[in-house]
Design a protein around this motif. Sequence first.
Motif, mmCIF file in Angstrom:
data_model
loop_
_atom_site.group_PDB
_atom_site.id
_atom_site.type_symbol
_atom_site.label_atom_id
_atom_site.label_comp_id
_atom_site.label_asym_id
_atom_site.label_seq_id
_atom_site.Cartn_x
_atom_site.Cartn_y
_atom_site.Cartn_z
ATOM 1 N N LEU A 197 0.829 -1.196 0.000
ATOM 2 C CA LEU A 197 0.000 0.000 0.000
ATOM 3 C C LEU A 197 0.869 1.254 0.000
ATOM 4 N N ASN A 198 0.420 2.247 -0.733
ATOM 5 C CA ASN A 198 1.105 3.541 -0.753
ATOM 6 C C ASN A 198 0.464 4.438 0.306
ATOM 7 N N LEU A 199 0.898 4.281 1.548
ATOM 8 C CA LEU A 199 0.294 5.001 2.659
ATOM 9 C C LEU A 199 0.861 6.411 2.759
ATOM 10 N N LYS A 200 -0.008 7.351 3.079
ATOM 11 C CA LYS A 200 0.423 8.722 3.294
ATOM 12 C C LYS A 200 0.956 8.874 4.715
ATOM 13 N N ASN A 201 1.552 10.002 4.992
ATOM 14 C CA ASN A 201 2.135 10.250 6.309
ATOM 15 C C ASN A 201 1.031 10.678 7.275
ATOM 16 N N ASP A 202 0.192 9.717 7.654
ATOM 17 C CA ASP A 202 -0.917 10.011 8.555
ATOM 18 C C ASP A 202 -0.890 9.017 9.704
ATOM 19 N N LEU A 204 -2.443 6.230 10.094
ATOM 20 C CA LEU A 204 -2.350 4.844 9.656
ATOM 21 C C LEU A 204 -0.903 4.475 9.343
ATOM 22 N N ARG A 205 -0.177 5.369 8.694
ATOM 23 C CA ARG A 205 1.233 5.105 8.377
ATOM 24 C C ARG A 205 2.059 5.004 9.659
ATOM 25 N N LYS A 206 1.793 5.886 10.613
ATOM 26 C CA LYS A 206 2.541 5.845 11.871
ATOM 27 C C LYS A 206 2.265 4.554 12.620
ATOM 28 N N ARG A 207 1.015 4.103 12.576
ATOM 29 C CA ARG A 207 0.687 2.846 13.238
ATOM 30 C C ARG A 207 1.367 1.671 12.536
ATOM 31 N N PHE A 208 1.419 1.711 11.213
ATOM 32 C CA PHE A 208 2.098 0.655 10.467
ATOM 33 C C PHE A 208 3.591 0.617 10.770
ATOM 34 N N ASP A 209 4.189 1.776 10.992
ATOM 35 C CA ASP A 209 5.610 1.819 11.322
ATOM 36 C C ASP A 209 5.911 1.058 12.611
ATOM 37 N N GLY A 210 4.929 0.949 13.491
ATOM 38 C CA GLY A 210 5.134 0.207 14.727
ATOM 39 C C GLY A 210 5.027 -1.291 14.565
ATOM 40 N N LEU A 211 4.567 -1.752 13.391
ATOM 41 C CA LEU A 211 4.404 -3.189 13.171
ATOM 42 C C LEU A 211 5.742 -3.910 13.199
ATOM 43 N N LYS A 212 6.794 -3.248 12.721
ATOM 44 C CA LYS A 212 8.106 -3.925 12.690
ATOM 45 C C LYS A 212 8.601 -4.223 14.094
ATOM 46 N N TYR A 213 8.221 -3.415 15.067
ATOM 47 C CA TYR A 213 8.618 -3.695 16.444
ATOM 48 C C TYR A 213 7.831 -4.887 17.007
#
Length: 295
Positions: A197-202, A204-213
């Motif tokens: 997905l091409n997520l914007k800097n919102d 949802l994107r910030k929450r997705f960034d936490g998935l790697k942790y």
Amino acid sequence: MSHRSRETLKMVTAEIFSEFQKYLDEDQDRREEIRQATRDLEQTAREILITVQAVHQKDGLLNLQPLCGEVNAKFKTVQEKFKALADKIPQGQYYRFHDHWRFVVQRLSFLASFVIYLSAEKLASREEVANSLGVELLRENGFHIDLDDYLMGLLQMASELVRIPFRAVNSVTAGQYDRPLKISQFLAELDAGFRLLNLKNDSLRKRFDGLKYDIKKVEEVVYDLSIRNLVSSTTSKGLETEASQSSPVQAGLRHKRLTITQEVAPPRVTCSINYRCDINCLMVFNMAIRSKIAC
């Protein structure tokens, strides 16, 4: 301007703004009704969350089917309350009031996805979540589940799934040593899907960034189980084969992690004072694993 003209102007102005005030009063009353309906949904969501937390308790993994059945019964109440909420929304004005119920829909979407995974060990589709909540799937059909709310619910579900293997005593007590491996594979596939997905800097994107942790936490438990030979090679190969059929990229990464784990796994040593040594060794071997993967 004559006196009569000024009086006429005042009357017209008063009439116009009285209509504005009537509209604002009706809008405020409608918003208050929506807030009340949303609070009722939030209360039900809290009750479902309390019920779901039983999976993290002792023997919770051994009683998944009764637990899922109890939660699904509570979702009947959710469906009724969403129907009551939908009746309060004027036609075509869904997004005008969306902020009132956005967060409760995200939480309920997470709970529905979590229960579906516990019962069937699969990713809940948007249609399945919409059916659990009793709302429409498509925007043109009326009160529906927004795509962003559904995706946010999936990410919240990932964070909740991490607690199962992270509290490894539950899996060990239930004898389900392969569950952390399955969750690790599931989260890796979920991460691969979100990366499409091409997520914007919102938000949802910030929450997705936490998935790697979240994935990192689960992998640490998997490494721990592998190093201590608590996961059979048959289980690892079976999950690896299953992953290769669904995603060649993820399968390759998984094969690399399992191979490295086997290379650096130390012989098991039994002694009465070895607990602290095991912890220190585990930290050293995890560092070795990460350095090899980076290469």
